[in-house]
Design an enzyme around this catalytic site. Structure first.
Site, short mmCIF file in Angstrom:
data_model
loop_
_atom_site.label_atom_id
_atom_site.label_comp_id
_atom_site.label_asym_id
_atom_site.label_seq_id
_atom_site.Cartn_x
_atom_site.Cartn_y
_atom_site.Cartn_z
N HIS A 1 73.89 -33.77 80.63
CA HIS A 1 73.85 -35.22 80.88
C HIS A 1 74.65 -35.98 79.83
O HIS A 1 74.98 -37.15 80.04
CB HIS A 1 72.41 -35.72 81.03
CG HIS A 1 71.69 -36.02 79.76
ND1 HIS A 1 70.79 -37.04 79.66
CD2 HIS A 1 71.72 -35.46 78.54
CE1 HIS A 1 70.29 -37.09 78.44
NE2 HIS A 1 70.83 -36.13 77.75
N ASP B 1 74.52 -24.00 67.74
CA ASP B 1 74.70 -25.44 67.54
C ASP B 1 75.65 -25.65 66.37
O ASP B 1 76.08 -24.68 65.74
CB ASP B 1 73.37 -26.15 67.30
CG ASP B 1 73.35 -27.55 67.90
OD1 ASP B 1 74.35 -28.30 67.72
OD2 ASP B 1 72.37 -27.92 68.56
#
Length: 181
Positions: free
Chosen positions: A85, A47
């Protein structure tokens, strides 16, 4: 709840893996559950630097600061929880193509594991489908992302060079998608 689902419902997906990269995995809570349930899997959370700074590592849980569009470390499996998404098809396709290339360079060993929303209006309760469409609207306005139907997921996988996938509704609004070469 998540720990139970990973151990009971997803056991076959994680068994036999030696390594897993949790792409966009935040603080690593899902990877920690996986690493504890399957101690033979070396989990890496990728990340942004400010997200993974100073997080505690374990024997089979590491953190790497980076950008998924620039580099994803090699592994037996690549986990994306609620990442796609937030992406349009173009960016989603870029990431999937890179993962497909990584799997091909590993002798066709490897897979992509996606936990995300799949719209299935024909088989879902009306309220669930409405909620998923609301998320679709929110993602398109706020993040240039979208929620996808099974046929939209299938096209994305096919365009990236994958030939097999399995969608299992498992996490309320979310589904577990296993994608193989």
């Amino acid at each position: 709840m998540t720990s139970f689902v990973v151990k009971a419902e997803c056991k076959q997906i994680f068994e036999g893996l030696g390594s897993l990269v949790d792409v966009g995995g935040g603080n690593g809570s899902l990877s920690r559950i996986i690493s504890e349930a399957f101690p033979g899997i070396k989990c890496t959370v990728l990340d942004l630097p400010h997200v993974v700074a100073n997080l505690p590592e374990a024997d089979n849980l590491k953190y790497i600061a980076g950008d998924m569009f620039q580099f994803i470390p090699p592994a037996d499996a690549f986990l994306f929880m609620l990442v796609f998404h937030g992406l349009g098809d173009e960016d989603g396709l870029k990431i999937l193509k890179k993962r497909r290339e990584a799997i091909a360079s590993n002798g066709e060993r490897g897979k992509v594991i996606i936990i995300d929303i799949v719209i299935n209006a024909e088989e879902e309760e009306h309220e669930l489908t409405e909620t998923k469409f609301l998320f679709d609207f929110l993602m398109s306005v706020n993040a240039n992302g979208k929620e996808r139907t099974e046929s939209e997921w299938a096209k994305l996988f096919s365009d990236a060079g994958f030939s097999h996938y399995k969608i299992t509704p498992i996490f309320g609004m979310r589904s577990l998608i296993e994608v193989n070469p």
